[in-house]
Design an enzyme around this catalytic site. Sequence first.
Site, short mmCIF file in Angstrom:
data_model
loop_
_atom_site.label_atom_id
_atom_site.label_comp_id
_atom_site.label_asym_id
_atom_site.label_seq_id
_atom_site.Cartn_x
_atom_site.Cartn_y
_atom_site.Cartn_z
N GLU A 110 -1.49 -15.16 -16.05
CA GLU A 110 -0.75 -14.99 -14.80
C GLU A 110 -0.34 -16.33 -14.21
O GLU A 110 0.23 -16.40 -13.13
CB GLU A 110 -1.58 -14.18 -13.80
CG GLU A 110 -3.00 -14.66 -13.68
CD GLU A 110 -3.94 -13.61 -13.08
OE1 GLU A 110 -3.46 -12.69 -12.40
OE2 GLU A 110 -5.16 -13.74 -13.30
N ASN A 154 2.61 -9.55 -11.81
CA ASN A 154 2.81 -9.75 -10.37
C ASN A 154 2.59 -11.22 -10.00
O ASN A 154 3.44 -11.86 -9.37
CB ASN A 154 1.87 -8.86 -9.56
CG ASN A 154 2.10 -7.40 -9.83
OD1 ASN A 154 3.17 -7.00 -10.28
ND2 ASN A 154 1.10 -6.57 -9.56
N ASP A 155 1.43 -11.75 -10.36
CA ASP A 155 1.15 -13.16 -10.06
C ASP A 155 2.01 -14.09 -10.90
O ASP A 155 2.44 -15.14 -10.44
CB ASP A 155 -0.34 -13.47 -10.28
CG ASP A 155 -1.15 -13.27 -9.01
OD1 ASP A 155 -0.60 -13.46 -7.92
OD2 ASP A 155 -2.34 -12.93 -9.12
N CYS A 209 -0.56 -5.67 -17.61
CA CYS A 209 -1.24 -4.80 -16.65
C CYS A 209 -0.67 -4.96 -15.25
O CYS A 209 -1.29 -4.55 -14.27
CB CYS A 209 -2.74 -5.05 -16.65
SG CYS A 209 -3.21 -6.73 -16.22
N ARG A 228 4.40 -13.00 -3.39
CA ARG A 228 4.61 -11.60 -3.77
C ARG A 228 4.31 -10.63 -2.64
O ARG A 228 4.58 -9.43 -2.78
CB ARG A 228 3.77 -11.25 -5.00
CG ARG A 228 2.26 -11.21 -4.82
CD ARG A 228 1.61 -11.04 -6.17
NE ARG A 228 0.16 -10.93 -6.12
CZ ARG A 228 -0.49 -9.78 -6.13
NH1 ARG A 228 0.18 -8.65 -6.14
NH2 ARG A 228 -1.81 -9.76 -6.11
N HIS A 241 0.83 -1.21 0.00
CA HIS A 241 0.00 0.00 0.00
C HIS A 241 0.86 1.26 0.00
O HIS A 241 0.52 2.26 -0.65
CB HIS A 241 -0.94 0.00 1.20
CG HIS A 241 -2.05 -1.00 1.10
ND1 HIS A 241 -2.64 -1.57 2.19
CD2 HIS A 241 -2.65 -1.54 0.03
CE1 HIS A 241 -3.58 -2.42 1.80
NE2 HIS A 241 -3.61 -2.41 0.51
N ARG A 258 -11.87 -6.78 -15.88
CA ARG A 258 -11.56 -8.11 -15.35
C ARG A 258 -12.73 -8.58 -14.51
O ARG A 258 -13.16 -7.88 -13.58
CB ARG A 258 -10.29 -8.07 -14.50
CG ARG A 258 -9.88 -9.46 -13.99
CD ARG A 258 -8.58 -9.38 -13.20
NE ARG A 258 -8.76 -8.73 -11.91
CZ ARG A 258 -7.75 -8.41 -11.09
NH1 ARG A 258 -6.51 -8.66 -11.45
NH2 ARG A 258 -7.99 -7.82 -9.93
#
Length: 560
Positions: free
Chosen positions: A414, A437-438, A485, A448, A187, A325
Amino acid sequence: MADIQSKHGIGVSPGTAVGPVVQVRPPVRPPADEAPAADMAEAGARVRAVLESVAATLEERAAGADATAQQILTATAMMARDPGLAGAVDTQLAAGRGPATAVDAAVEEYCAMFAAAGGYLAERVTDLRDVRDRAVARVLGVPEPGVPHLSEPSVLAAHDLAPAETSVLDPATVLAILTESGGPTSHTAILAAQMGIPAVVQLPGAVDIPAGTRVAVDGGTGEVVLEPDEGLQHELAAKAERRAVALSATKGPGMTSDQHPVALLANIGRLEDAVRAAAEDVEGVGLFRTEFLFLERDTAPTVEEQTQTYTAVLEAFGSRRVVVRTLDAGADKPLAFADLGPEENPALGRRGLRMSALRPDLLDTQLQALAAAARATGADIRVMAPMVATADEAAWFARRVREHGLPSVGVMIEVPAAALRSRHVMAEVDFASLGTNDLAQYALAADRLQGELADLLDPWQPGLLDLVAAACEGGRVHGKPVGVCGEAAGDPLLALVLAGLGVSSLSMAPSRVPAVRLALSLHELAVCASLAERARGARSAEEARAVVAELAHPDLLAIL
């Protein structure tokens, strides 16, 4: 910024700054010898009142925050009001612990469960501990942890920075952020990038830098220099000015210097995000995360509720594309109205499209709403599924989407298997988007959300680039576009590599678009392809980035 007094972390929000360090007040710990509560009922009522006051404070901050911070703070306030947490405190009080110790122990039990669950819940551990730290301080009647009053523009240093603190920072007084923990998707990183505050996470010894020490921070490279000399300070000031001038001059669609298009898109999660992003110079939305309509609810949103939100988002972007998505939820993002029960490893469990297969009613309701919004607006809407692993799954999803009259269907790549078998997956759909990321998490076997593994999760990992290349090859075979993305899309240097691998669009936080646009505009597609080949040939992420940095256009390097 090479110097014997330099420290190295992970740069997560680009930009440079020079200023004095201010240490964020650390959380207070309960006294080791805290006496048991004399009256458990009175102590329980007191703790409940404290938790309610913490929730109220978080909601007050949310009211004045932007959409992303508002969402985080509102969810954190709900944690403070969770009856289960209050019940856990009662259990600790009954075991003979004092009020502050009971709060601390109860929250740590929840944190352990959240961390074990992984995914969305693991991301909330920092928020939950922020609730604990505020509550413990209020129970003890001492100052809460957090950012002290800043008498001058300063660099904040902390072990970690809770969203409640990050969300109310003023870029006019906070020059940069340094934390010992966190990662590129934390965050702190997300909010700092949105506010344009340079930030470095995973910086060893950040909390040991004496208050008042002057530091030079590079939020792009992750380097921090203590007591920089005047020469370095002038160098960074000149770099910041060059960056501002260069980025202000970029505009229009993304493309390489020889006019090869690479669409630059925005990632959004809520209607407020859409309105803000639509006002920026972006070509549309590459990732609309719809799960925020579903989380923290006791019942599923109705067709009417969803249609209203989707219509407003589509209207905000007019004729520009919006890639939606479908619901990405499951054991790691639990839904009260779709509880599939506990799982040993939620990150590898019934999430994303797997949840939709088990609860097709949720998917069909969402597709019905998206189709209604598309008819009402005539917008360029494209719908994709998360967590697709096989061509059969892609075919199942595509069939359901087309049955609802939606014209463009895609998948998130992913899962490594989907990247390796993209030739078959892409035969079933119209487009794909890489969730780096994944994809990195699964390819490198590294959670992650665990900051200590950030080096493995570096999007420059050659193994990850090989998977991107494989996915793009499948798109080329069928003449279908493949975008990105994930966090990788917002890195100007890595954007060159991705374009060279065949990626046709890059979706990111809108604040990152100008630098990526500039990077592309300075390089021909053939050069990008050459850079991609060199990066894939490297032995490590560090070597891959270094070789691209060495060969990139000097005008780009001058601002990074």
